[in-house]
Design a protein around this motif. Sequence first.
Motif, PDB file in Angstrom:
ATOM      1  N   ALA A 257       0.858  -1.185   0.000  1.00 45.88           N
ATOM      2  CA  ALA A 257       0.000   0.000   0.000  1.00 45.88           C
ATOM      3  C   ALA A 257       0.894   1.235   0.000  1.00 45.88           C
ATOM      4  O   ALA A 257       1.113   1.879   1.022  1.00 45.88           O
ATOM      5  CB  ALA A 257      -0.920  -0.016   1.214  1.00 45.88           C
ATOM      6  N   GLY A 258       1.451   1.535  -1.176  1.00 48.89           N
ATOM      7  CA  GLY A 258       2.391   2.637  -1.298  1.00 48.89           C
ATOM      8  C   GLY A 258       2.091   3.475  -2.512  1.00 48.89           C
ATOM      9  O   GLY A 258       0.985   3.436  -3.071  1.00 48.89           O
ATOM     10  N   LEU A 259       3.090   4.249  -2.951  1.00 51.39           N
ATOM     11  CA  LEU A 259       2.934   5.044  -4.164  1.00 51.39           C
ATOM     12  C   LEU A 259       2.752   4.112  -5.356  1.00 51.39           C
ATOM     13  O   LEU A 259       3.401   3.071  -5.454  1.00 51.39           O
ATOM     14  CB  LEU A 259       4.168   5.924  -4.375  1.00 51.39           C
ATOM     15  CG  LEU A 259       4.368   7.050  -3.352  1.00 51.39           C
ATOM     16  CD1 LEU A 259       5.716   7.724  -3.569  1.00 51.39           C
ATOM     17  CD2 LEU A 259       3.243   8.079  -3.455  1.00 51.39           C
ATOM     18  N   GLY A 260       1.879   4.478  -6.269  1.00 54.40           N
ATOM     19  CA  GLY A 260       1.596   3.620  -7.409  1.00 54.40           C
ATOM     20  C   GLY A 260       0.894   2.338  -7.007  1.00 54.40           C
ATOM     21  O   GLY A 260       1.101   1.288  -7.607  1.00 54.40           O
ATOM     22  N   MET A 261       0.048   2.406  -5.987  1.00 53.38           N
ATOM     23  CA  MET A 261      -0.631   1.226  -5.462  1.00 53.38           C
ATOM     24  C   MET A 261      -1.476   0.540  -6.534  1.00 53.38           C
ATOM     25  O   MET A 261      -2.112   1.206  -7.361  1.00 53.38           O
ATOM     26  CB  MET A 261      -1.530   1.635  -4.282  1.00 53.38           C
ATOM     27  CG  MET A 261      -2.143   0.464  -3.511  1.00 53.38           C
ATOM     28  SD  MET A 261      -3.396   0.981  -2.283  1.00 53.38           S
ATOM     29  CE  MET A 261      -2.556   2.252  -1.357  1.00 53.38           C
ATOM     30  N   ASN A 262      -1.478  -0.775  -6.486  1.00 49.13           N
ATOM     31  CA  ASN A 262      -2.355  -1.565  -7.340  1.00 49.13           C
ATOM     32  C   ASN A 262      -3.802  -1.116  -7.098  1.00 49.13           C
ATOM     33  O   ASN A 262      -4.287  -1.160  -5.962  1.00 49.13           O
ATOM     34  CB  ASN A 262      -2.193  -3.046  -6.985  1.00 49.13           C
ATOM     35  CG  ASN A 262      -3.044  -3.966  -7.843  1.00 49.13           C
ATOM     36  OD1 ASN A 262      -3.822  -3.531  -8.682  1.00 49.13           O
ATOM     37  ND2 ASN A 262      -2.889  -5.263  -7.616  1.00 49.13           N
ATOM     38  N   PRO A 263      -4.518  -0.660  -8.117  1.00 51.80           N
ATOM     39  CA  PRO A 263      -5.904  -0.231  -7.902  1.00 51.80           C
ATOM     40  C   PRO A 263      -6.763  -1.314  -7.258  1.00 51.80           C
ATOM     41  O   PRO A 263      -7.668  -1.010  -6.472  1.00 51.80           O
ATOM     42  CB  PRO A 263      -6.391   0.107  -9.313  1.00 51.80           C
ATOM     43  CG  PRO A 263      -5.152   0.433 -10.075  1.00 51.80           C
ATOM     44  CD  PRO A 263      -4.088  -0.460  -9.508  1.00 51.80           C
ATOM     45  N   ARG A 264      -6.482  -2.565  -7.571  1.00 50.88           N
ATOM     46  CA  ARG A 264      -7.258  -3.651  -6.968  1.00 50.88           C
ATOM     47  C   ARG A 264      -6.977  -3.748  -5.474  1.00 50.88           C
ATOM     48  O   ARG A 264      -7.891  -4.040  -4.702  1.00 50.88           O
ATOM     49  CB  ARG A 264      -6.941  -4.975  -7.672  1.00 50.88           C
ATOM     50  CG  ARG A 264      -7.685  -6.172  -7.112  1.00 50.88           C
ATOM     51  CD  ARG A 264      -9.193  -5.968  -7.093  1.00 50.88           C
ATOM     52  NE  ARG A 264      -9.889  -7.051  -6.406  1.00 50.88           N
ATOM     53  CZ  ARG A 264     -10.988  -6.903  -5.684  1.00 50.88           C
ATOM     54  NH1 ARG A 264     -11.531  -5.689  -5.533  1.00 50.88           N
ATOM     55  NH2 ARG A 264     -11.566  -7.934  -5.103  1.00 50.88           N
ATOM     56  N   LEU A 265      -5.735  -3.500  -5.049  1.00 48.38           N
ATOM     57  CA  LEU A 265      -5.437  -3.511  -3.617  1.00 48.38           C
ATOM     58  C   LEU A 265      -6.183  -2.383  -2.908  1.00 48.38           C
ATOM     59  O   LEU A 265      -6.704  -2.568  -1.797  1.00 48.38           O
ATOM     60  CB  LEU A 265      -3.937  -3.386  -3.374  1.00 48.38           C
ATOM     61  CG  LEU A 265      -3.504  -3.305  -1.906  1.00 48.38           C
ATOM     62  CD1 LEU A 265      -3.986  -4.515  -1.114  1.00 48.38           C
ATOM     63  CD2 LEU A 265      -1.989  -3.161  -1.799  1.00 48.38           C
TER      64      LEU A 265
END
Length: 547
Positions: A257-265
């Motif tokens: 859960a960081g920069l450029g996070m997976n949209p699904r996450l």
Amino acid sequence: MTSNIRSAISAGRAIVELLRRNGVDRVFSVPGESFLPVLDALREVPDIQLVVCRQEGGASMMAEAYAKATGRVGVCFVTRGPGSANAMAGLHVAAQDSTPLLVFVGQVPRAFCGREAWQEINVHALFGSTAKWAVQAQEAERLPELLSRAFTTALSGRQGPVVIGLPEDLLYESVAAIDASPVTVARSYPAPRDIARLQEMLAAAKRPLAIFGGSGWTAEARGLLQRYVEANAVPVATAFRRQDRFDNSAPNYVGDAGLGMNPRLAELIREADLLLAVGTRLGDITTQHYALLDVPRPRQRLVHVHPDPEELGRVYQPELAICAGVGAFVETAGAYIGEIAISDERKQWLENARQAYLEWTKPTALPGAVQLGELVAWLGRELPPDAVVTNGAGNYTLWVHRFYPYRGLGSQLAPTSGSMGYGLPAAIAAKLAFPERTVVCFAGDGCFLMTAQELATAVKYGVNVIVIVINNDSYGSIRMHQQRQYEGRYYGTDLINPDFVAFARAFGVDAARVERTEDFAGVFREARGGARPFLIELKLDASILRP
């Protein structure tokens, strides 16, 4: 065991002895005339290595990274005025990353204080808003008390930096006797009723999700916590730049859960009916600027585990707050492994989350001959789990964090503060701590030149780190924001760079430029097998701003 220094010694020697008793084995510094008695004392103490750096920002970052890598307090000595101002870079990293750090600042003599003497600073005014505690020593006899409190403060609750000002004249004074033992830090444990309630909440949850982060982790606690979430079928995400808090190859890991996070996450965090946050503060990056959880009361049932009571309820009101460090929490919670019946719905929730992560980490194609995603993924297969990967700040980190699988605890050294220039000092510190491990630094061209002079430090101490410079002739992160906010009206983000290969060789560092993906493996293996630091330059087009 308590022992005494019976004969009179200088206050500078007393400081070194107190550091030694508290397990300090390396001190990072740019020398200054304001603390000569400390330098002279270090010369006589082979138990502590003095690492001489080329700029105080590099020294404080190395000390901070050394603390992260070893789990012990990092120590840095800098001089007053510009030296202490430069050191603020690493001190801010330690504050935001919750890293135990002691910064000693050589000061003007006590008789000169308050007169704006040459390079004089007010230690509390300069550092007080960033450090957990900032103080100036006034009496040599009280040094054992001050250092004991400094170590305890740096290590207690939410760990962080402490600054001690050392007046120059004080260090020459004699100290007749010192009676001090290594500090011990109190730990708070969860109440049994809180763990019982957590188990009830886990049993009732259909879509639980854990987020691991923060500092103070040990391999033992991490392993037990991994068994705990696996037994309870809980998907685990890691907080921003804390990806090594959980084995990324484990079946329960679902992304960072960081920069450029997976949209699904991001969707999984929103959809979860129970969030178990362990160690993390749930900062703005991990929560997408506080949008994934409602403030102050989240829609998700929130269990927040953190060693500092001031962090519990600071932004989010948890349904269950547990004031404990990671180790203390899992020692108690671990006794409940295997007590919950896992539904098929929950198993499917975990499987879907894991599959989304695996899809997200497939390398993406870029324009040009260098496919950065493929190179990072190849490193993930090539390097052993205990390899250390460091980075500073910039858009290049999006590829590193997305495509590299962090497996061992301590395999990631990256600033949650987003400090540029961190990667190279951190890599040097990691290699000094663990010379047997492979250490790889990723740096953008702008990021690298913030602390590039520390190549001289790497050469001086014979640390064969591998530095991968991703050169796109721009401040790519700022350029990306300009693209989004001003439709590509770029200004102030173009860079003119040196020949990085020639630059590195001027320091005595081996270097090569890689212009095609297929050439990278051979060059990297050469670098890994060498006895000297090695720099690899990768050219990327400035228009490529994200994976």
